[in-house]
Design an enzyme around this catalytic site. Structure first.
Site, mmCIF file in Angstrom:
data_model
loop_
_atom_site.group_PDB
_atom_site.id
_atom_site.type_symbol
_atom_site.label_atom_id
_atom_site.label_comp_id
_atom_site.label_asym_id
_atom_site.label_seq_id
_atom_site.Cartn_x
_atom_site.Cartn_y
_atom_site.Cartn_z
ATOM 1 N N CYS A 29 -8.159 28.553 40.350
ATOM 2 C CA CYS A 29 -9.470 28.743 40.909
ATOM 3 C C CYS A 29 -10.076 29.984 40.278
ATOM 4 C CB CYS A 29 -9.358 28.968 42.410
ATOM 5 S SG CYS A 29 -8.294 27.764 43.222
ATOM 6 N N ARG A 32 -12.665 26.901 35.897
ATOM 7 C CA ARG A 32 -11.365 26.966 36.564
ATOM 8 C C ARG A 32 -11.221 25.935 37.675
ATOM 9 N NH1 ARG A 32 -8.475 31.876 36.679
ATOM 10 N NH2 ARG A 32 -8.923 33.043 34.805
ATOM 11 N N TRP A 70 -9.909 24.649 42.534
ATOM 12 C CA TRP A 70 -9.241 23.441 42.046
ATOM 13 C C TRP A 70 -8.098 23.215 43.012
ATOM 14 C CZ3 TRP A 70 -4.440 21.905 40.080
ATOM 15 C CH2 TRP A 70 -4.432 20.672 39.417
ATOM 16 N N ASN A 108 -6.422 32.687 43.969
ATOM 17 C CA ASN A 108 -6.143 31.820 42.820
ATOM 18 C C ASN A 108 -4.638 31.827 42.622
ATOM 19 O OD1 ASN A 108 -6.047 30.544 40.286
ATOM 20 N ND2 ASN A 108 -6.332 32.492 39.217
ATOM 21 N N GLY A 109 -4.008 30.647 42.609
ATOM 22 C CA GLY A 109 -2.560 30.591 42.417
ATOM 23 C C GLY A 109 -1.918 29.788 43.526
ATOM 24 N N GLU A 118 -4.409 12.673 20.869
ATOM 25 C CA GLU A 118 -5.610 13.411 21.271
ATOM 26 C C GLU A 118 -6.750 12.431 21.593
ATOM 27 O OE1 GLU A 118 -6.623 16.110 22.292
ATOM 28 O OE2 GLU A 118 -8.690 16.408 21.697
ATOM 29 N N LYS A 167 -8.598 12.286 25.138
ATOM 30 C CA LYS A 167 -10.058 12.455 25.294
ATOM 31 C C LYS A 167 -10.632 11.310 26.104
ATOM 32 C CE LYS A 167 -10.873 15.691 24.505
ATOM 33 N NZ LYS A 167 -9.965 16.691 24.029
ATOM 34 N N GLU A 184 -9.560 11.518 29.785
ATOM 35 C CA GLU A 184 -10.162 12.649 30.490
ATOM 36 C C GLU A 184 -11.579 12.364 30.954
ATOM 37 O OE1 GLU A 184 -8.810 16.960 28.896
ATOM 38 O OE2 GLU A 184 -9.678 15.696 27.353
ATOM 39 N N HIS A 187 8.326 -1.159 19.281
ATOM 40 C CA HIS A 187 9.442 -0.884 20.189
ATOM 41 C C HIS A 187 8.989 -0.884 21.647
ATOM 42 C CE1 HIS A 187 11.961 -0.174 16.766
ATOM 43 N NE2 HIS A 187 11.053 0.645 16.275
ATOM 44 N N LYS A 222 -11.022 23.250 33.268
ATOM 45 C CA LYS A 222 -10.928 23.639 31.866
ATOM 46 C C LYS A 222 -9.734 24.550 31.641
ATOM 47 C CE LYS A 222 -13.224 24.400 27.762
ATOM 48 N NZ LYS A 222 -12.581 23.229 27.154
HETATM 49 C C1 G6P Z 1 -6.737 21.735 30.459
HETATM 50 C C2 G6P Z 1 -7.988 21.283 29.745
HETATM 51 C C3 G6P Z 1 -7.636 20.763 28.358
HETATM 52 C C4 G6P Z 1 -6.864 21.826 27.588
HETATM 53 C C5 G6P Z 1 -5.620 22.285 28.343
HETATM 54 C C6 G6P Z 1 -4.980 23.500 27.694
HETATM 55 O O1 G6P Z 1 -5.955 20.632 30.758
HETATM 56 O O2 G6P Z 1 -8.654 20.285 30.489
HETATM 57 O O3 G6P Z 1 -8.832 20.453 27.657
HETATM 58 O O4 G6P Z 1 -6.494 21.298 26.346
HETATM 59 O O5 G6P Z 1 -5.973 22.670 29.667
HETATM 60 O O6 G6P Z 1 -5.843 24.590 27.810
HETATM 61 P P1 G6P Z 1 -5.822 25.853 26.876
HETATM 62 O O7 G6P Z 1 -6.946 26.724 27.363
HETATM 63 O O8 G6P Z 1 -4.480 26.500 27.076
HETATM 64 O O9 G6P Z 1 -6.011 25.390 25.485
#
Ligand code: G6P
Length: 607
Positions: free
Chosen positions: A2, A27, A74, A98-99, A479, A483, A486, A502, A602
């Site tokens: 958070c 956050r 969050w 936060n935590g 990736e 994407k 997400e 496999h 994020k």
């Molecule tokens: C979250 C974000 C991702 C990101 C990951 C790692 O899951 O939604 O987009 O790749 O954290 O974050 P960082 O800031 O360590 O790259």
């Protein structure tokens, strides 16, 4: 995980707290709330959902007060409801956190046995009760906070407001970041320097176990033994202007389009183009004794690390271990002296990656950090800081940070190879030349935006999607799938193309689009064979390749995306673009919240 802000102001604080929260929404955005003290009472507004809901509530029912704490959440313990939204109040005490308080269950039971009633399902509420109980037992606010902190296990950053002492805020940190901001007749607390940027650039970073008593005219910081300590006040260098979307529909779209510029910007600080040299912001000799590289990261940053593993091994012939950060410490990795531990993170605050960094340091590793936020915890704890210059990334799904990470990692691989005597001058010049071509090639890839948008409908109607790639295109397949998951909420998996038979090939039918990432190059034929195996079973293939690749293998695909022809070294940087654009357009077609997708944040600041 958070974001928290606290202001001890000379003027009303609610609007400024809200502005701070906006800057911390990365956050989490499950709920938000603000509590102030005015007229001798604690008063709060809270709202589930995005910050806009809280702003609306404050407009309808403003919150006066010169002191306040605020929170964007969050959810960890308890759903994203108003009752679970912070700040939590018990008696005379209001808390934002936060935590995770790991021992909250026994504490809660103890407090309930003591006659206390809980109004939320959160772990945080115990903190408010514990401090209030100490007050009721006759302690002053400072003594009460000091008595409670040692009882809390886990990770936390806290801000505490006590009704009976409205000229002081308390902050505490253990395992989650907290900064103190120094203003003019005002002082502040914030999860990061960015949150406080419109208020001040004068920042002190609390250290593990520190707690602070913040007044308007002075701040006292204590360590975990309650001894007074000085923490240096530094200039954060972060300024108040908020990122804006410009003419783009979403931040993510803007950030995809920024890539030619930010990758060029990043490469500029690592490449000496005229000399054909790769330089790092560290003396070259630093890397010559590296015998093993351990790469640790999460999410998209982890996939950047997976690409880099190919480069470190190919160019420098150095063995590489790679782990997602949440697994790294718990498998008790063997790290020998002479190891370089490399942490990759956009935010520099991801809790698992930061904990892994500290673990590797304790194991005697040299710590390198590739990071986009130079004021972050990881950046500050690095021996070797390798910055990406992507600028603030606002969209939750990482895009430009990824390609900038790849640019830095390619430079690091070349530098390591040279330090280890594995790279001739001519080969280094070639690497510099290829990397220098990346920004223009990304521009070339962006030119296919409309074509990709046109095919987004095919993917948007699917329930499952597969991505296939080989070599450095395998992490790119992962990736691509990440994407899509997400931001469009479509189930997607990335697979090594050769691994398809496999198991996952059993999933193939005409309802599952298969996206094949296959630039022409040494692995092209093999990937195309795997693609034909999919097609032979009725699979519908979208091929992403260059002109030669599409000419050779595009026939029979439901769609093709033609990329500029590039050297294999920069292919992952360039091919990231169609993968991002496809996920973006599918999400837009599905009408999801592209920049703030559900359930995500994020920066993940809890384990
Ligand atoms: C979250 C974000 C991702 C990101 C990951 C790692 O899951 O939604 O987009 O790749 O954290 O974050 P960082 O800031 O360590 O790259």
């Amino acid at each position: 995980m958070c974001g928290i802000v606290g202001i001890l102001g000379a003027t009303p604080v609610a609007d400024r707290l809200l502005e701070g929260l906006k800057r911390l929404e990365y956050r989490g955005y499950d709920s938000a709330g603000i509590c102030t003290e005015h007229d001798g009472e604690l008063d709060r507004r809270r709202a589930p959902g995005k910050l806009a809901n809280l702003a609306e509530r404050l407009r309808a029912d403003p919150l006066p007060g010169l002191i306040g704490i605020a929170h964007t959440r969050w959810a960890t313990h308890g759903g994203p409801t108003e009752d679970n939204a912070h700040p939590h109040i018990a008696g005379d005490v209001s808390v934002v956190h936060n935590g995770i308080i790991e021992n909250f269950r026994p504490l809660r039971e103890e407090l309930i046995a003591d006659g206390r009633t809980f109004l939320s399902e959160t772990d945080t509420e115990v903190v408010a009760h514990l401090v209030d109980r100490e007050l009721k037992r006759g302690l002053g606010a400072r003594e009460a906070v000091a008595a409670v902190l040692p009882r809390l296990h886990g990770a936390f950053a806290l801000a505490v407001l006590v009704r009976t002492e409205p000229d002081v805020l308390f902050g505490a940190r253990l395992g989650a970041p907290l900064t103190v901001g120094y203003g003019d007749g005002e002082n502040y607390l914030g999860s990061d320097a960015h949150a406080l940027a419109p208020l001040t650039q004068r920042i002190a970073y609390l250290e593990e176990g520190d707690w602070a008593e913040v007044r308007r005219d002075r701040v006292q910081i204590f360590d975990r033994d309650n001894a007074t300590v000085e923490r240096e006040i530094v200039n954060s260098g972060v300024f108040g202007h908020a990122a804006d979307r410009g003419n783009y529909r979403h931040f993510m779209q803007k950030e995809i389009y920024e890539q030619p510029v930010v990758v060029a910007q990043t490469l500029r600080s690592y490449l000496q183009r005229l000399e054909g040299r790769v330089t790092l912001p560290i003396p070259e000799s630093d890397l010559s004794d590296v015998r093993r590289v351990t790469v640790v990261a999460c999410g998209t940053s982890f996939y950047a690390g997976m690409v880099a593993r190919y480069w470190f091994e190919q160019f420098a012939r150095v063995p590489v271990d790679i782990d997602v950060a949440s697994e790294f410490r718990y498998r008790q990795p063997v790290m020998e002296p002479g190891g370089l531990a490399l942490f990759i993170s956009q935010s520099g605050e991801t809790a698992d990656t930061l904990a892994a960094l500290r673990h590797a340091r304790a194991e005697g590793q040299r710590i390198a950090v590739v990071c986009n936020v130079p004021t972050s915890s990881m950046a500050r704890e690095a021996d070797i800081l390798l910055p990406t210059h992507a600028g603030p990334e606002i969209g939750v799904a990482s895009t430009k940070a990824f390609t900038c990470q790849l640019a830095v990692l390619a430079a690091l691989a070349a530098n390591l190879a040279r330090a280890k005597g594995k790279l001739s001058e001519a080969a280094e010049r070639e690497i510099v030349r290829h990397l220098s071509e990346a920004p223009a090639a990304i521009n070339g890839a962006l030119a296919y935006d409309e074509a990709i948008e046109a095919m987004a409908g095919t993917v948007a109607s699917a329930r499952d999607v597969l991505y296939l790639g080989r070599g450095t295109d395998y992490p790119l397949a992962l990736e691509g799938a990440l994407k899509l998951k997400e931001i469009s909420y479509i189930h997607a998996e990335g697979y090594a193309a050769g691994e398809m038979k496999h198991g996952p090939i059993a999933l193939i039918d005409d309802a599952v689009p298969v996206i094949v990432i296959a630039p022409s190059g040494p692995l092209f034929e093999k990937t195309v064979s795997n693609m034909q195996e999919v097609r032979a079973r009725g699979g519908r293939v979208i091929l992403i390749s260059d002109y030669d690749g599409v000419a050779a293998a595009g026939e029979g695909c439901i769609a093709t995306i033609t990329m500029p022809k590039v050297h294999p070294l920069i292919a992952p940087i360039v091919y990231a673009v169609p993968v991002q654009l496809l996920a973006y357009h599918v999400a837009v077609a599905k009408g999801t919240d592209v920049d703030q997708p559900r359930n995500l944040a994020k920066s993940v600041t809890v384990e």
